[in-house]
Design a protein around this motif. Structure first.
Motif, PDB file in Angstrom:
ATOM      1  N   THR A  42       0.748  -1.162   0.062  1.00  0.00           N
ATOM      2  CA  THR A  42      -0.090   0.043  -0.092  1.00  0.00           C
ATOM      3  C   THR A  42       0.766   1.225  -0.107  1.00  0.00           C
ATOM      4  O   THR A  42       0.581   2.261  -0.801  1.00  0.00           O
ATOM      5  N   SER A  43       1.959   1.252   0.939  1.00  0.00           N
ATOM      6  CA  SER A  43       2.680   2.577   0.925  1.00  0.00           C
ATOM      7  C   SER A  43       3.386   2.703  -0.439  1.00  0.00           C
ATOM      8  O   SER A  43       3.609   3.648  -0.805  1.00  0.00           O
ATOM      9  N   LEU A  44       3.941   1.574  -1.167  1.00  0.00           N
ATOM     10  CA  LEU A  44       4.445   1.573  -2.333  1.00  0.00           C
ATOM     11  C   LEU A  44       3.561   2.180  -3.422  1.00  0.00           C
ATOM     12  O   LEU A  44       4.155   3.050  -4.275  1.00  0.00           O
ATOM     13  N   THR A  45       2.451   1.574  -3.468  1.00  0.00           N
ATOM     14  CA  THR A  45       1.201   2.064  -4.314  1.00  0.00           C
ATOM     15  C   THR A  45       1.277   3.807  -3.868  1.00  0.00           C
ATOM     16  O   THR A  45       0.782   4.715  -5.103  1.00  0.00           O
ATOM     17  N   MET A  46       0.991   4.110  -2.950  1.00  0.00           N
ATOM     18  CA  MET A  46       1.033   5.494  -2.590  1.00  0.00           C
ATOM     19  C   MET A  46       1.975   6.253  -3.014  1.00  0.00           C
ATOM     20  O   MET A  46       1.634   7.532  -3.625  1.00  0.00           O
TER      21      MET A  46
END
Length: 319
Positions: A42-46
């Protein structure tokens, strides 16, 4: 941490290598930390979404700076002194921008994205908003250009700040030598900033220099004996990037809807700290800290009473 600019794409391989190394070291037990595949993804996608959005809207960022440059009364020469001074001014303005991001719910609705992870590792640094690049420019870039700083200095100071922010999002690094801890923002300082422990709320807003927090009374040191909890006071239980990106605004506008057509109350909600309530039953960081301090005082009083009573109990038992 400021919005990831186009320059973030250049640093991507380095950032991914650092994340991979930390992840491996944490998994092997070589360093402190915690990773969750869903959370990291999720963090990488954000981070990727932030780069794409900011790259797409870069013309707005540069246009805003150019407009400010066209109306400023004077311009400083590009050089070492203006670059160093620009770094200090940028860091000072960022401190107040960041502080506003925690103390006004409208700005928190954007910034809450960055604090939503219950893990604290290098991927957390990439968990950035999907609201475009203009907010940061309003508080840092445009004022600096109006002060006379060349646009190149503004972009350079922002890039240095951005690069610095990555390494402080980690549990793998403990406290550093005292002179470093006294001047610069360190992982220890920033762990406090991301913590939900009541005594740590709304502290350590500095981006690169911790001096502003020390000067304006928002510095709190990390307690080595205190277990640190990360995330939000009201945890976000979703890994959906869209929900992570916009749940802050969703909650705010839901409150507006419940208020009915009362613009004055909307303004109060938007510009008061998160947790403010129109009925006076607030759950702001101020109340959470006060409750914690009261519990600490009660526990200290109880401990003192028990310690004072123990000798008397032992004496009676002996008799």
């Amino acid at each position: 941490m400021p919005d990831l600019p186009v320059l973030g794409m250049i640093a991507t391989p380095i950032v991914l290598a650092a994340i991979t190394t930390e992840w491996w070291a944490v998994r092997r037990g070589h360093v402190a930390g915690s990773y969750c595949v869903k959370d990291a993804a999720t963090s990488l996608t954000m981070g990727l979404g932030n780069i794409i959005l900011n790259s797409t809207l870069a013309f707005l960022s540069l246009g805003g700076l150019a407009l400010a440059a066209s109306v400023r009364p004077f311009a400083l020469d590009l050089g070492i002194m203006s670059a160093l001074l620009g770094f200090l001014v940028h860091d000072f303005l960022y401190y107040w921008k960041h502080r506003a991001g925690h103390r006004m719910r409208w700005f928190w609705a954007e910034h809450v994205t960055h604090h939503s992870s219950e893990r604290y590792n290098l991927t957390t640094a990439l968990r950035q908003p999907w609201t475009g690049p203009l907010t940061g420019l309003v508080f840092t870039g445009v004022p600096m250009v109006l002060m006379g700083f060349p646009i190149a200095v503004v972009l350079g100071a922002s890039a240095v700040h951005l690069a610095y922010q990555l390494w402080i999002h980690t549990e793998a690094i403990g406290k550093l030598p005292a002179p470093v801890e006294a001047v610069f923002v360190t992982p220890s300082h920033h762990r406090v900033h991301h913590a939900t422990n009541p005594q740590y709320l709304d502290a350590n807003f500095g981006g690169t220099l911790i001096l502003w927090d020390r000067l304006f009374g928002t510095f709190v040191p990390e307690d080595a004996e205190e277990a640190t909890h990360f995330g939000l006071v009201k945890p976000l239980t979703s890994y959906n990037p869209v929900i992570v990106a916009y749940h802050g605004f969703g909650g705010l506008f839901a409150d507006f809807w419940r208020d009915g057509l009362k613009p004055h109350r909307w303004a109060m909600r938007a510009f008061n700290p998160p947790g403010w309530s129109p009925d006076g039953h607030h759950q702001r960081s101020d109340e959470l800290k006060a409750d914690w301090l009261a519990r600490q005082a009660d526990e200290a009083e109880t401990d003192a009473y028990e310690e004072q009573s123990s000798p008397n109990v032992m004496r009676i038992a002996a008799e």
